[in-house]
Design a protein around this motif. Structure first.
Motif, mmCIF file in Angstrom:
data_model
loop_
_atom_site.group_PDB
_atom_site.id
_atom_site.type_symbol
_atom_site.label_atom_id
_atom_site.label_comp_id
_atom_site.label_asym_id
_atom_site.label_seq_id
_atom_site.Cartn_x
_atom_site.Cartn_y
_atom_site.Cartn_z
ATOM 1 N N SER A 101 0.821 -1.212 0.000
ATOM 2 C CA SER A 101 0.000 0.000 0.000
ATOM 3 C C SER A 101 0.852 1.257 0.000
ATOM 4 C CB SER A 101 -0.899 0.042 1.247
ATOM 5 O OG SER A 101 -1.824 -1.007 1.256
ATOM 6 N N VAL A 102 0.228 2.343 -0.441
ATOM 7 C CA VAL A 102 0.763 3.690 -0.275
ATOM 8 C C VAL A 102 -0.252 4.419 0.598
ATOM 9 C CG1 VAL A 102 1.328 5.870 -1.405
ATOM 10 C CG2 VAL A 102 1.907 3.713 -2.518
ATOM 11 N N ALA A 103 0.230 5.030 1.660
ATOM 12 C CA ALA A 103 -0.657 5.750 2.570
ATOM 13 C C ALA A 103 -0.114 7.150 2.816
ATOM 14 C CB ALA A 103 -0.788 5.006 3.898
ATOM 15 N N SER A 104 -1.019 8.123 2.835
ATOM 16 C CA SER A 104 -0.620 9.489 3.191
ATOM 17 C C SER A 104 -1.454 9.935 4.381
ATOM 18 C CB SER A 104 -0.822 10.444 2.011
ATOM 19 O OG SER A 104 -2.191 10.525 1.648
ATOM 20 N N TRP A 105 -0.791 10.649 5.279
ATOM 21 C CA TRP A 105 -1.435 11.197 6.461
ATOM 22 C C TRP A 105 -1.238 12.706 6.426
ATOM 23 C CZ3 TRP A 105 2.163 7.444 9.374
ATOM 24 C CH2 TRP A 105 1.713 6.137 9.225
ATOM 25 N N GLU A 106 -2.338 13.452 6.398
ATOM 26 C CA GLU A 106 -2.262 14.913 6.335
ATOM 27 C C GLU A 106 -2.794 15.516 7.634
ATOM 28 O OE1 GLU A 106 -3.212 16.575 2.222
ATOM 29 O OE2 GLU A 106 -4.191 14.596 2.219
ATOM 30 N N PHE A 107 -2.129 16.563 8.078
ATOM 31 C CA PHE A 107 -2.432 17.232 9.332
ATOM 32 C C PHE A 107 -2.785 18.679 9.013
ATOM 33 C CE2 PHE A 107 0.556 13.868 9.829
ATOM 34 C CZ PHE A 107 0.263 13.237 11.026
ATOM 35 N N GLU A 108 -3.969 19.108 9.418
ATOM 36 C CA GLU A 108 -4.413 20.478 9.118
ATOM 37 C C GLU A 108 -4.977 21.119 10.378
ATOM 38 O OE1 GLU A 108 -7.783 22.649 6.306
ATOM 39 O OE2 GLU A 108 -7.371 20.513 6.066
ATOM 40 N N PRO A 109 -4.423 22.286 10.778
ATOM 41 C CA PRO A 109 -4.975 22.946 11.963
ATOM 42 C C PRO A 109 -6.374 23.490 11.665
ATOM 43 C CG PRO A 109 -3.330 24.347 10.914
ATOM 44 C CD PRO A 109 -3.337 23.043 10.161
ATOM 45 N N THR A 110 -7.249 23.404 12.664
ATOM 46 C CA THR A 110 -8.592 23.969 12.556
ATOM 47 C C THR A 110 -8.850 24.800 13.810
ATOM 48 O OG1 THR A 110 -9.672 22.112 13.676
ATOM 49 C CG2 THR A 110 -9.412 21.940 11.265
ATOM 50 N N ASP A 111 -9.931 25.538 13.817
ATOM 51 C CA ASP A 111 -10.282 26.324 15.002
ATOM 52 C C ASP A 111 -10.502 25.426 16.213
ATOM 53 O OD1 ASP A 111 -10.115 28.662 13.575
ATOM 54 O OD2 ASP A 111 -12.281 28.770 13.176
ATOM 55 N N ALA A 112 -11.005 24.203 15.978
ATOM 56 C CA ALA A 112 -11.316 23.289 17.080
ATOM 57 C C ALA A 112 -10.166 22.351 17.426
ATOM 58 C CB ALA A 112 -12.553 22.470 16.734
ATOM 59 N N GLY A 113 -9.118 22.314 16.599
ATOM 60 C CA GLY A 113 -8.007 21.398 16.865
ATOM 61 C C GLY A 113 -7.275 21.016 15.591
ATOM 62 N N THR A 114 -7.450 19.746 15.164
ATOM 63 C CA THR A 114 -6.709 19.231 14.017
ATOM 64 C C THR A 114 -7.602 18.355 13.156
ATOM 65 O OG1 THR A 114 -4.709 19.161 15.373
ATOM 66 C CG2 THR A 114 -4.666 17.910 13.308
ATOM 67 N N ARG A 115 -7.579 18.614 11.859
ATOM 68 C CA ARG A 115 -8.210 17.712 10.889
ATOM 69 C C ARG A 115 -7.119 16.778 10.387
ATOM 70 N NH1 ARG A 115 -10.427 21.077 7.605
ATOM 71 N NH2 ARG A 115 -12.401 20.943 8.739
ATOM 72 N N PHE A 116 -7.359 15.479 10.528
ATOM 73 C CA PHE A 116 -6.411 14.451 10.101
ATOM 74 C C PHE A 116 -7.054 13.655 8.972
ATOM 75 C CE2 PHE A 116 -4.952 10.073 10.262
ATOM 76 C CZ PHE A 116 -3.585 10.246 10.179
#
Length: 151
Positions: A101-116
């Motif tokens: 497999s190929v897997a990507s994990w993205e981390f994005e700051p939000t007002d409430a915390g983190t979108r993963f």
């Protein structure tokens, strides 16, 4: 017993909102002690290796309680701190090569915390050709374990 040679492909995207700062979510992947606290919690570890850098490899081999021996070998192909992690990884079940497999994990700051966001594309081999849904379900379980760890 003759194994029928076949391939199947599967892909999925899972997104979670974690109510903690991005740094905390990132560290759950980038720090070995933290990753061991939530990753593969339901298995009895037989081998563990952690090398968090581009070109580094992770290994997690363990036996599911009263179940099969699972082996995960990943290579980090891209790491952008606090933004993304990309790996290629192979899985074995009781010594049989199950998938790549190929897997990507993205981390994005939000007002409430983190979108993963976890995006994965896998190729499943031979007797495991129908296991794509199982991989997605297993990944959901990992992200739930991560959520519990972060809470």
């Amino acid at each position: 017993m003759t194994i029928q040679r076949r391939l199947a492909r599967s892909g999925f995207t899972l997104t979670r909102e974690y109510r903690v700062p991005l740094q905390r979510v990132w560290d759950a992947f980038a720090d070995e002690d933290q990753k061991r606290s939530w990753w593969g919690d339901s298995v009895e570890t037989r081998e563990w290796s952690f090398d968090f850098r581009v070109g580094g490899r992770d290994i997690d081999e363990g036996k599911f309680h009263n179940g099969p021996l699972s082996r995960y070998e990943a290579t980090y192909t891209d790491i952008v701190e606090h933004v993304r992690i990309v790996t290629t990884y192979d899985m074995w079940l009781d010594g049989a090569h199950m998938s790549t497999s190929v897997a990507s994990w993205e981390f994005e700051p939000t007002d409430a915390g983190t979108r993963f966001t976890h995006v994965e594309h896998g190729v499943f081999f031979d007797q495991f050709w129908a296991d794509g849904q199982g991989r997605e379900d297993g990944t959901r379980g990992l992200l739930d374990a991560l959520g519990s760890y972060l809470a």
